[in-house]
Scaffold this active site. Structure first.
Site, PDB file in Angstrom:
ATOM      1  CG  HIS A 157      35.551  40.593  43.940  1.00 32.75           C
ATOM      2  ND1 HIS A 157      36.654  40.806  42.415  1.00 32.75           N
ATOM      3  CD2 HIS A 157      35.943  42.114  44.426  1.00 32.75           C
ATOM      4  CE1 HIS A 157      37.310  41.681  43.047  1.00 32.75           C
ATOM      5  NE2 HIS A 157      36.899  42.376  44.217  1.00 32.75           N
TER       6      HIS A 157
ATOM      7  NE  ARG B 291      42.786  42.278  42.826  1.00 34.60           N
ATOM      8  CZ  ARG B 291      41.367  43.589  43.567  1.00 34.60           C
ATOM      9  NH1 ARG B 291      40.827  42.825  44.026  1.00 34.60           N
ATOM     10  NH2 ARG B 291      41.660  44.498  42.572  1.00 34.60           N
TER      11      ARG B 291
ATOM     12  CD  GLU C 264      35.822  38.587  40.955  1.00 36.80           C
ATOM     13  OE1 GLU C 264      36.713  39.042  40.592  1.00 36.80           O
ATOM     14  OE2 GLU C 264      37.265  37.602  41.609  1.00 36.80           O
TER      15      GLU C 264
END
Length: 313
Positions: free
Chosen positions: A279, A232, A261
């Site tokens: 991601h 993360r 993000e």
């Protein structure tokens, strides 16, 4: 169709969402003209929420759904779900472990190799015609490197197993040592980073790991060090990461996750010593299908009064 309403917090993998909506009355929160009004209208009837690892659900939203009994998460990470609230109020939580382990570990290794061997740079070097004017500068090698893994759960262990055939030495950090693990354990992240040539973040997100990979750890990794993050964005001090990469005090980075993000710092985008991904750790057709299967099976198990398939402890 099961008429028990489900609140869907964010879009899912298309086929999964189609199946969910064919079996239940599903309310798409992100499409509601007034999200608050939609939640209020479901207060007396909604017992199931389906969400994603990125979206999660907070305590304030759950408090407005007093009948809530299950939060089914499409993803392995549950740091965006207020687990404390769920435990206190008897709300079960499920996620989708195991089915994405190999894909995320594969991407971690791909990022590591792409960073060490400068694969994206080489691609641009050929496409832009620079090879016609001379050879590309030599790159580094992964062979013989010391790889430090932060978080030795399913994914971290899978990353370690993938790194070993390259002749690397593995060390790791976690909350506590694990019996039977042959790799060297470090009880301090900074010490692991000082030992390592490569540092890979594979730990869960959430308050307990917030900025676990600190400025001090990145500085300890040093000007030749390589940092890879498939965990993360919150687990690393991103501002320090950007600064140290820019000043040459950290060698390079391969990053799949970020603080805010999909917003990525422009400085990272412009750096030649950084490999970026949007991601994509578990983002393959096969894995998303399996993740969806687990979500649907957990919702079905709850609806039928059966044991949940993958409950979060």
């Amino acid at each position: 169709m099961n008429e028990s309403p489900i609140l869907l917090m964010a879009p899912l993998h298309g086929p999964t969402q189609e199946k969910l909506e064919s079996r239940h009355t599903v309310h798409r929160l992100w499409e509601a003209p007034d999200a608050g009004a939609l939640i209020a209208s479901l207060a007396d009837t909604c017992r199931v929420v389906v969400t994603t690892g990125g979206k999660g659900i907070d305590a304030a939203t759950m408090a407005r759904l007093p009948k809530l009994a299950l939060v089914a998460c499409f993803g392995v990470g549950v740091d965006a779900i207020d687990l404390g609230y769920c435990r206190k109020h008897g709300v079960a939580v499920t996620n989708t472990p195991d089915v994405l382990t190999d894909e995320v570990a594969d991407l971690a290794l791909a990022l590591l190799l792409a960073t060490v061997r400068r694969i994206p740079y080489g691609d641009r070097f050929v496409r832009e015609g620079r090879w016609l004017k001379g050879g590309m500068p030599l790159t580094q090698s992964l062979r013989g490197r010391k790889v430090g893994i932060v978080g030795l759960g399913r994914i971290g262990a899978a990353i370690g197993r993938r790194c070993e055939p390259f002749g690397t030495t593995i060390g790791w950090h976690g909350p506590r040592a694990k019996p039977g693990v042959g790799w060297q354990y470090f009880d301090d992240v900074v010490e692991l980073a000082r030992w390592a040539d490569v540092l890979i973040a594979a730990c869960p997100g959430g308050p307990e790991t917030h900025r676990l990979i600190s400025r001090a750890a990145l500085e300890a990794l040093g000007p030749e060090g390589i940092f890879v993050n498939i965990a993360r964005g919150s687990v690393v001090d991103q501002a320090a990461l950007v600064e140290l990469l820019g000043k040459g005090k950290l060698g390079s980075a391969g990053l799949d996750v970020f603080d805010d993000e999909p917003n990525v710092p422009q400085a990272l985008i412009e750096m030649e010593n950084v490999v970026l991904q949007p991601h994509m750790g578990s983002a393959t057709h096969a894995t998303r299908t399996e993740m969806g299967r687990l979500v649907l099976e957990n919702v079905a198990a709850w609806s039928e009064g059966k044991p949940l398939v993958t409950p979060v402890a």
